[in-house]
Design a protein around this motif. Structure first.
Motif, PDB file in Angstrom:
ATOM      1  N   HIS A   1       1.176  -1.167   0.062  1.00  0.00           N
ATOM      2  CA  HIS A   1      -0.136  -0.167  -0.005  1.00  0.00           C
ATOM      3  C   HIS A   1       0.825   1.196  -0.033  1.00  0.00           C
ATOM      4  CE1 HIS A   1      -1.997   3.393   1.790  1.00  0.00           C
ATOM      5  NE2 HIS A   1      -3.058   2.645   0.972  1.00  0.00           N
ATOM      6  N   SER A   2       0.501   2.345  -0.695  1.00  0.00           N
ATOM      7  CA  SER A   2       1.885   3.439  -1.383  1.00  0.00           C
ATOM      8  C   SER A   2       0.697   4.741  -0.702  1.00  0.00           C
ATOM      9  CB  SER A   2       2.068   3.051  -2.596  1.00  0.00           C
ATOM     10  OG  SER A   2       3.192   2.255  -2.345  1.00  0.00           O
ATOM     11  N   ASP A   3       0.927   5.906  -0.215  1.00  0.00           N
ATOM     12  CA  ASP A   3       0.825   6.682  -0.550  1.00  0.00           C
ATOM     13  C   ASP A   3       1.453   8.294  -0.881  1.00  0.00           C
ATOM     14  OD1 ASP A   3       0.193   9.634   0.318  1.00  0.00           O
ATOM     15  OD2 ASP A   3       0.509   9.111   2.816  1.00  0.00           O
ATOM     16  N   THR A   4       1.763   8.539  -2.243  1.00  0.00           N
ATOM     17  CA  THR A   4       2.401   9.176  -3.058  1.00  0.00           C
ATOM     18  C   THR A   4       2.067  10.467  -2.760  1.00  0.00           C
ATOM     19  OG1 THR A   4       2.810   7.372  -4.729  1.00  0.00           O
ATOM     20  CG2 THR A   4       3.808   9.089  -5.052  1.00  0.00           C
ATOM     21  N   ASN A   5       3.108  11.385  -2.551  1.00  0.00           N
ATOM     22  CA  ASN A   5       2.650  13.050  -2.524  1.00  0.00           C
ATOM     23  C   ASN A   5       3.782  13.583  -3.987  1.00  0.00           C
ATOM     24  OD1 ASN A   5       3.304  15.226  -2.587  1.00  0.00           O
ATOM     25  ND2 ASN A   5       3.440  15.578  -0.435  1.00  0.00           N
ATOM     26  N   ILE A   6       2.566  13.513  -5.051  1.00  0.00           N
ATOM     27  CA  ILE A   6       3.130  14.274  -6.459  1.00  0.00           C
ATOM     28  C   ILE A   6       3.657  15.524  -6.422  1.00  0.00           C
ATOM     29  CG2 ILE A   6       2.314  13.832  -8.949  1.00  0.00           C
ATOM     30  CD1 ILE A   6       1.012  11.482  -8.093  1.00  0.00           C
ATOM     31  N   VAL A   7       4.547  16.229  -7.019  1.00  0.00           N
ATOM     32  CA  VAL A   7       4.530  17.268  -7.277  1.00  0.00           C
ATOM     33  C   VAL A   7       3.258  17.738  -7.554  1.00  0.00           C
ATOM     34  CG1 VAL A   7       6.799  19.123  -8.697  1.00  0.00           C
ATOM     35  CG2 VAL A   7       7.256  16.490  -7.490  1.00  0.00           C
ATOM     36  N   ARG A   8       2.728  18.802  -7.531  1.00  0.00           N
ATOM     37  CA  ARG A   8       2.061  19.884  -7.643  1.00  0.00           C
ATOM     38  C   ARG A   8       0.712  19.122  -7.447  1.00  0.00           C
ATOM     39  NH1 ARG A   8       6.497  21.812 -10.585  1.00  0.00           N
ATOM     40  NH2 ARG A   8       5.237  20.486 -12.183  1.00  0.00           N
ATOM     41  N   GLN A   9       0.841  18.276  -7.194  1.00  0.00           N
ATOM     42  CA  GLN A   9      -0.707  17.051  -7.164  1.00  0.00           C
ATOM     43  C   GLN A   9      -1.611  16.574  -6.047  1.00  0.00           C
ATOM     44  OE1 GLN A   9      -1.074  14.300 -10.206  1.00  0.00           O
ATOM     45  NE2 GLN A   9       0.194  15.028 -11.486  1.00  0.00           N
ATOM     46  N   GLY A  10      -0.274  16.812  -4.875  1.00  0.00           N
ATOM     47  CA  GLY A  10      -0.830  16.384  -3.716  1.00  0.00           C
ATOM     48  C   GLY A  10      -0.783  14.538  -3.795  1.00  0.00           C
ATOM     49  N   ASP A  11      -1.647  13.730  -2.647  1.00  0.00           N
ATOM     50  CA  ASP A  11      -1.418  12.424  -2.046  1.00  0.00           C
ATOM     51  C   ASP A  11      -2.429  12.046  -3.304  1.00  0.00           C
ATOM     52  OD1 ASP A  11       0.229  13.272   0.229  1.00  0.00           O
ATOM     53  OD2 ASP A  11      -1.241  12.826   1.687  1.00  0.00           O
ATOM     54  N   VAL A  12      -1.550  10.569  -3.457  1.00  0.00           N
ATOM     55  CA  VAL A  12      -2.459   9.467  -4.319  1.00  0.00           C
ATOM     56  C   VAL A  12      -2.307   8.296  -3.575  1.00  0.00           C
ATOM     57  CG1 VAL A  12      -2.809   8.213  -6.092  1.00  0.00           C
ATOM     58  CG2 VAL A  12      -2.327  11.015  -6.281  1.00  0.00           C
ATOM     59  N   TYR A  13      -3.237   7.276  -3.037  1.00  0.00           N
ATOM     60  CA  TYR A  13      -3.112   6.180  -2.193  1.00  0.00           C
ATOM     61  C   TYR A  13      -3.126   5.549  -2.839  1.00  0.00           C
ATOM     62  CZ  TYR A  13      -3.842   9.919   1.141  1.00  0.00           C
ATOM     63  OH  TYR A  13      -3.435  10.311   2.355  1.00  0.00           O
ATOM     64  N   GLU A  14      -2.625   4.365  -3.502  1.00  0.00           N
ATOM     65  CA  GLU A  14      -2.418   3.337  -4.440  1.00  0.00           C
ATOM     66  C   GLU A  14      -2.488   1.083  -3.721  1.00  0.00           C
ATOM     67  OE1 GLU A  14      -0.072   5.632  -8.266  1.00  0.00           O
ATOM     68  OE2 GLU A  14       0.439   4.910  -6.391  1.00  0.00           O
ATOM     69  N   ASN A  15      -2.575   0.395  -4.004  1.00  0.00           N
ATOM     70  CA  ASN A  15      -2.720  -0.166  -3.625  1.00  0.00           C
ATOM     71  C   ASN A  15      -2.023  -1.006  -4.998  1.00  0.00           C
ATOM     72  OD1 ASN A  15      -4.471  -0.465  -1.418  1.00  0.00           O
ATOM     73  ND2 ASN A  15      -6.202  -0.652  -2.278  1.00  0.00           N
ATOM     74  N   LYS A  16      -1.162  -1.867  -4.425  1.00  0.00           N
ATOM     75  CA  LYS A  16       0.077  -2.883  -5.446  1.00  0.00           C
ATOM     76  C   LYS A  16      -0.205  -4.234  -5.079  1.00  0.00           C
ATOM     77  CE  LYS A  16       1.801   1.470  -5.603  1.00  0.00           C
ATOM     78  NZ  LYS A  16       3.322   2.424  -5.674  1.00  0.00           N
TER      79      LYS A  16
END
Length: 237
Positions: free
Chosen positions: A141-156
């Motif tokens: 499970h990932s919580d990614t802070n993308i440049v100029r977009q904010g947080d995105v939560y993903e399951n992999k």
């Protein structure tokens, strides 16, 4: 005199049959490399890795981190770091379950920081004095802070495999592959692979050259591929 010789022989025999002390359960490996090029454009590169492993019974605790920074004329052209911890339990021979947590960052391909929580299963496919080959299946499970977009939560879904081949007393070859299938967003899979050649100088120091390739199916920014070659001095404790 005869009695003295018998006594000395007995002492030597007792000394030779004394078992060697058990190896320490703590293993630390640190490597670092620096490259500076002076010319029309001054370039500098710094890379370092730390791996700490502690074994207790059938359990293993690992702490690891890496850092890479390259700059040209004082302007960063590459920056990547990873830091985390992992717990493993060998519940039956050759089979382990693991829990891990690690953070990573690479603003040059579009993310400020990514926090990952994972669990899975590892199987030792082959293990002897010269070859160790393993494979893993898991969930991430990932919580990614993308440049100029904010947080995105993903399951992999995660698949990884690696091997170490000690083909000489002083030389070894390592290889590894990791593929992350994104279960939340289509066309967002991640893949990385690495090859490293290590030459032992003595029991404590070695020289290692490595090539790492990271591929993002649909990058946040920049190129889909990011390749890195490093040359490092490795210290083992």
């Amino acid at each position: 005199m005869v009695l003295l010789l018998i006594a000395l022989a007995s002492l030597i025999g007792m000394h030779n049959t004394t078992p060697n002390p058990a190896p320490l359960p703590l293993h630390i490996e640190l490597d670092a490399g620096v490259l500076a090029v002076r010319g029309k454009n001054n370039t500098q590169s710094l890379n370092s890795n730390l791996d700490v492993q502690y074994d207790f019974g059938r359990n293993t605790l690992k702490v690891a981190g890496d850092f890479l920074n390259s700059s040209t004329e004082g302007v960063d052209s590459a920056l990547h770091w990873t830091a985390g911890a992992r717990y493993e339990n060998e519940f039956i021979p050759a089979s382990r379950v693991y829990l891990d947590y690690y953070s990573e960052a690479d603003p040059f391909i579009g993310y400020v920081q990514r926090n990952n929580e994972g669990l899975g299963y590892q199987y030792a496919i082959h293990k002897d004095s010269t070859v160790f080959w393993w494979a893993e299946l898991g969930y991430l499970h990932s919580d990614t802070n993308i440049v100029r977009q904010g947080d995105v939560y993903e399951n992999k879904a995660r698949f990884a495999s690696g091997a170490t081949w000690r083909f000489d007393k002083t030389w070894s070859l390592d290889g590894g592959l990791e593929y992350l299938f994104n279960l939340t967003y289509a066309n967002e899979d991640l893949m990385s692979y690495e090859f490293a050649l290590t030459n032992l100088i003595n029991s404590k120091f070695a020289i290692r050259t490595a090539y790492i390739m990271r591929h993002m199916e649909n990058p946040y920014q920049g190129s889909s591929y990011q390749g890195t070659t490093t040359l490092s001095l490795v210290a083992t404790f």
